[in-house]
Design an enzyme around this catalytic site. Sequence first.
Site, PDB file in Angstrom:
ATOM      1  N   LYS A 218       0.865  -1.182   0.000  1.00 62.41           N
ATOM      2  CA  LYS A 218       0.000   0.000   0.000  1.00 62.41           C
ATOM      3  C   LYS A 218       0.900   1.229   0.000  1.00 62.41           C
ATOM      4  O   LYS A 218       1.371   1.676   1.050  1.00 62.41           O
ATOM      5  CB  LYS A 218      -0.866  -0.021   1.262  1.00 62.41           C
ATOM      6  N   GLY A 271       6.378   5.486   8.242  1.00 64.98           N
ATOM      7  CA  GLY A 271       5.434   6.605   8.231  1.00 64.98           C
ATOM      8  C   GLY A 271       5.382   7.217   9.618  1.00 64.98           C
ATOM      9  O   GLY A 271       6.347   7.141  10.382  1.00 64.98           O
ATOM     10  N   SER A 272       4.239   7.768   9.961  1.00 67.66           N
ATOM     11  CA  SER A 272       4.165   8.491  11.232  1.00 67.66           C
ATOM     12  C   SER A 272       4.023   7.537  12.426  1.00 67.66           C
ATOM     13  O   SER A 272       3.485   6.434  12.301  1.00 67.66           O
ATOM     14  CB  SER A 272       2.992   9.469  11.202  1.00 67.66           C
ATOM     15  N   GLU A 299       9.339   2.056  10.998  1.00 69.62           N
ATOM     16  CA  GLU A 299      10.261   3.196  11.130  1.00 69.62           C
ATOM     17  C   GLU A 299       9.395   4.435  11.068  1.00 69.62           C
ATOM     18  O   GLU A 299       8.679   4.642  10.090  1.00 69.62           O
ATOM     19  CB  GLU A 299      11.317   3.174  10.025  1.00 69.62           C
ATOM     20  N   CYS A 333      12.575  12.181   7.644  1.00 69.56           N
ATOM     21  CA  CYS A 333      12.420  11.728   9.026  1.00 69.56           C
ATOM     22  C   CYS A 333      13.640  12.139   9.844  1.00 69.56           C
ATOM     23  O   CYS A 333      13.557  12.357  11.039  1.00 69.56           O
ATOM     24  CB  CYS A 333      12.246  10.216   9.061  1.00 69.56           C
ATOM     25  N   GLU A 431       6.825  16.774  16.289  1.00 73.31           N
ATOM     26  CA  GLU A 431       7.282  16.675  14.894  1.00 73.31           C
ATOM     27  C   GLU A 431       6.296  17.415  14.000  1.00 73.31           C
ATOM     28  O   GLU A 431       5.114  17.083  13.974  1.00 73.31           O
ATOM     29  CB  GLU A 431       7.364  15.206  14.451  1.00 73.31           C
TER      30      GLU A 431
HETATM   31  P1  NAD Z   1       1.725   8.663   7.281  1.00 80.09           P
HETATM   32  O1  NAD Z   1       1.818   7.904   8.550  1.00 80.09           O
HETATM   33  O2  NAD Z   1       0.672   9.695   7.152  1.00 80.09           O
HETATM   34  O3  NAD Z   1       1.474   7.651   6.073  1.00 80.09           O
HETATM   35  C1  NAD Z   1       2.293   6.521   5.871  1.00 80.09           C
HETATM   36  C2  NAD Z   1       1.475   5.458   5.165  1.00 80.09           C
HETATM   37  O4  NAD Z   1       0.418   5.051   6.026  1.00 80.09           O
HETATM   38  C3  NAD Z   1       0.830   5.932   3.875  1.00 80.09           C
HETATM   39  O5  NAD Z   1       0.851   4.883   2.928  1.00 80.09           O
HETATM   40  C4  NAD Z   1      -0.593   6.226   4.298  1.00 80.09           C
HETATM   41  O6  NAD Z   1      -1.517   6.101   3.252  1.00 80.09           O
HETATM   42  C5  NAD Z   1      -0.826   5.171   5.344  1.00 80.09           C
HETATM   43  N1  NAD Z   1      -1.852   5.546   6.330  1.00 80.09           N
HETATM   44  C6  NAD Z   1      -2.198   6.789   6.722  1.00 80.09           C
HETATM   45  N2  NAD Z   1      -3.157   6.722   7.664  1.00 80.09           N
HETATM   46  C7  NAD Z   1      -3.406   5.419   7.876  1.00 80.09           C
HETATM   47  C8  NAD Z   1      -4.279   4.714   8.753  1.00 80.09           C
HETATM   48  N3  NAD Z   1      -5.088   5.347   9.594  1.00 80.09           N
HETATM   49  N4  NAD Z   1      -4.254   3.365   8.702  1.00 80.09           N
HETATM   50  C9  NAD Z   1      -3.408   2.721   7.874  1.00 80.09           C
HETATM   51  N5  NAD Z   1      -2.560   3.339   7.021  1.00 80.09           N
HETATM   52  C10 NAD Z   1      -2.556   4.668   7.023  1.00 80.09           C
HETATM   53  O7  NAD Z   1       3.179   9.255   6.991  1.00 80.09           O
HETATM   54  P2  NAD Z   1       3.668  10.136   5.764  1.00 80.09           P
HETATM   55  O8  NAD Z   1       3.056  11.491   5.872  1.00 80.09           O
HETATM   56  O9  NAD Z   1       3.549   9.396   4.484  1.00 80.09           O
HETATM   57  O10 NAD Z   1       5.229  10.219   6.084  1.00 80.09           O
HETATM   58  C11 NAD Z   1       5.746  11.104   7.044  1.00 80.09           C
HETATM   59  C12 NAD Z   1       6.056  10.406   8.339  1.00 80.09           C
HETATM   60  O11 NAD Z   1       6.892   9.284   8.088  1.00 80.09           O
HETATM   61  C13 NAD Z   1       6.832  11.290   9.297  1.00 80.09           C
HETATM   62  O12 NAD Z   1       6.353  11.092  10.598  1.00 80.09           O
HETATM   63  C14 NAD Z   1       8.269  10.769   9.162  1.00 80.09           C
HETATM   64  O13 NAD Z   1       9.077  11.031  10.283  1.00 80.09           O
HETATM   65  C15 NAD Z   1       8.031   9.320   8.929  1.00 80.09           C
HETATM   66  N6  NAD Z   1       9.159   8.667   8.255  1.00 80.09           N
HETATM   67  C16 NAD Z   1      10.014   7.927   9.009  1.00 80.09           C
HETATM   68  C17 NAD Z   1      11.109   7.311   8.425  1.00 80.09           C
HETATM   69  C18 NAD Z   1      12.077   6.491   9.246  1.00 80.09           C
HETATM   70  O14 NAD Z   1      12.924   5.812   8.677  1.00 80.09           O
HETATM   71  N7  NAD Z   1      11.997   6.519  10.571  1.00 80.09           N
HETATM   72  C19 NAD Z   1      11.315   7.462   7.061  1.00 80.09           C
HETATM   73  C20 NAD Z   1      10.413   8.207   6.320  1.00 80.09           C
HETATM   74  C21 NAD Z   1       9.329   8.810   6.924  1.00 80.09           C
END
Ligand code: NAD
Length: 548
Positions: A218, A271-272, A299, A333, A431
């Site tokens: 996804k 992601g977050s 992560e 991130c 953040e």
């Molecule tokens: P996000 O959490 O909004 O989305 C990540 C993924 O989760 C996307 O595919 C999104 O569609 C999906 N998603 C969103 N809401 C969801 C839910 N309720 N249920 C299931 N899936 C859901 O994050 P983003 O905005 O794409 O990325 C930014 C975040 O990612 C920041 O917090 C950043 O620090 C983090 N990040 C961390 C690393 C790391 O290596 N630690 C690397 C890249 C990004």
Amino acid sequence: MTGAIHNIAGNFHVPTPENEPVNDYRPGSPEAESLALEIKRIGGTTASIPLSIGGEVFETADTQPVVSPHDHARVLGQLSKADPSHVRTAIDSALAARHDWSRRPWWDRVSVFLRAAELVTGKYRDEINAATMLNQSKTYHQAEIDGACELADLLRFNAHWAEGIYANQPKSTQGENNYLDQRGLEGFVLAVTPFNFTNIAGNLPATAAMMGNTVVWKPAEKSALSTDVVRRIFDEAGLPPGVINTVHGDGKLVSDIALADPNLAGLAFTGSTQVFRQLWKKVASHIDDYKTYPRLVGETGGKNAVVAHVSADPQALITGLTRGAFEFQGQKCSAASRAYIPRSLWNKIKEPLAAQIDSLVVGDVAEHRTFLGAVIDETAHDRLTGAIDKAKSLDSHTLIAGGTTNKETGYFVRPTVFETTDPTAFTLTTEFFGPLLTVFVYEDNDWIETLKVADKTSPYGLTASVYATDRTAINQALDVLRDASGYVAINDKPAGMSIGKQQFAGSRASGTNDKIGSPLALQRWVSGRFVKENLNPDTDYRYPYLGA
Ligand code: NAD
């Protein structure tokens, strides 16, 4: 049984990986001209971004536009959204493909991804970089290090680490052969990937697949144009149908179904923090239903600190803060978002830092002079505008640079620096994932105390930087900040790791610290089975001590 092809009498060594050289894209250079043409081509079309399930690539009636953040009227693509039946079919396809894929020789599997790396750096280099520039608003340099170089590095280094994992075998003795059978996990892996790095998006499903797993992927809807290039590259590289099944759309809809399936074997998430915690809770609520304990790899967020000692080189610090906090609009991130600077040093750097930051060009990333593009979408723009406005209203905050936003044409946020007198300020703990840096100025003698404050202020533990030339101070920082990050840079910015040299991932609220692009990350996607073959079985049950 088909597909278990062992038709090569010999083992295979993965070529020793080298980091992909990064093109400069100087104005007028052949690579810049070639990429500019591709930006024009992709920017002038609206692509169809389909689902890909079991080898079938198709559109759905329910679509969503994918736009360019720095020019949001420009619709780059129409993403096909999955409905629940698509998610179930994707799971079924992954499960159906698992038997053959997991039994293929490992070198046969990794060769698909080694071929993909060649396509990334060759035939598709311009396309993947242009898509990353237009879709995620990355500059020439940021797109090149993400879309082309780091994705290829991950695929090549992971193939190399995979060889090491399979080569690591137990001792055999005369009369007894022992093997370690590194099986792919039993079931399917759900990969949920973020918008901010094309390479992370491709790497998560690829890493699990390399190790013999089949995947439901996804990707983030916001960067779907870029991830569709990756999907096509994997297909062209020869990935068999059903190994990685791409379902776009609503993350909650997809994960609600996938995480409730008894065959879930693992979750690969980046992601977050907030979303990962929701997914973890969902897994916990289904724990009685699963056939195996799912592996959870996540992560997540960061609030990365730059801590400067009074002995730091002022110009190196200014450069580190500028690049570390504002490249790719602070949407890494690993970006710097808080800094701790001693008063005497701050007095020296405050003005030149502010002048440099106010001189950074924010705009269309196709223009070479641009240092920052736009933030990813309106939600991000409004979140940052809210944080900047709130900080401006507080007596504890002084605006040093930037402080304006504009979403008329694109989602633009000027690189912004605040100075705060409050070590617990919301700008030092939360953040915001954008070009917002907050500086806490400490008294020169409060070095150790400040390290302790930096360690305890935020819940995250991803990256950190220490600027100092005094070796005692460097060692003190490494000691006090031992648990504060999974990566620490000394006299360098906290972002910008290089595969094979420094791996990223962190702990605390930043994730499970499984070090993406390292053997550790691959190890999570195999489940070992030890095999003992007795070449000389005993034929008498009696042991000598029995006196028989
Ligand atoms: P996000 O959490 O909004 O989305 C990540 C993924 O989760 C996307 O595919 C999104 O569609 C999906 N998603 C969103 N809401 C969801 C839910 N309720 N249920 C299931 N899936 C859901 O994050 P983003 O905005 O794409 O990325 C930014 C975040 O990612 C920041 O917090 C950043 O620090 C983090 N990040 C961390 C690393 C790391 O290596 N630690 C690397 C890249 C990004």
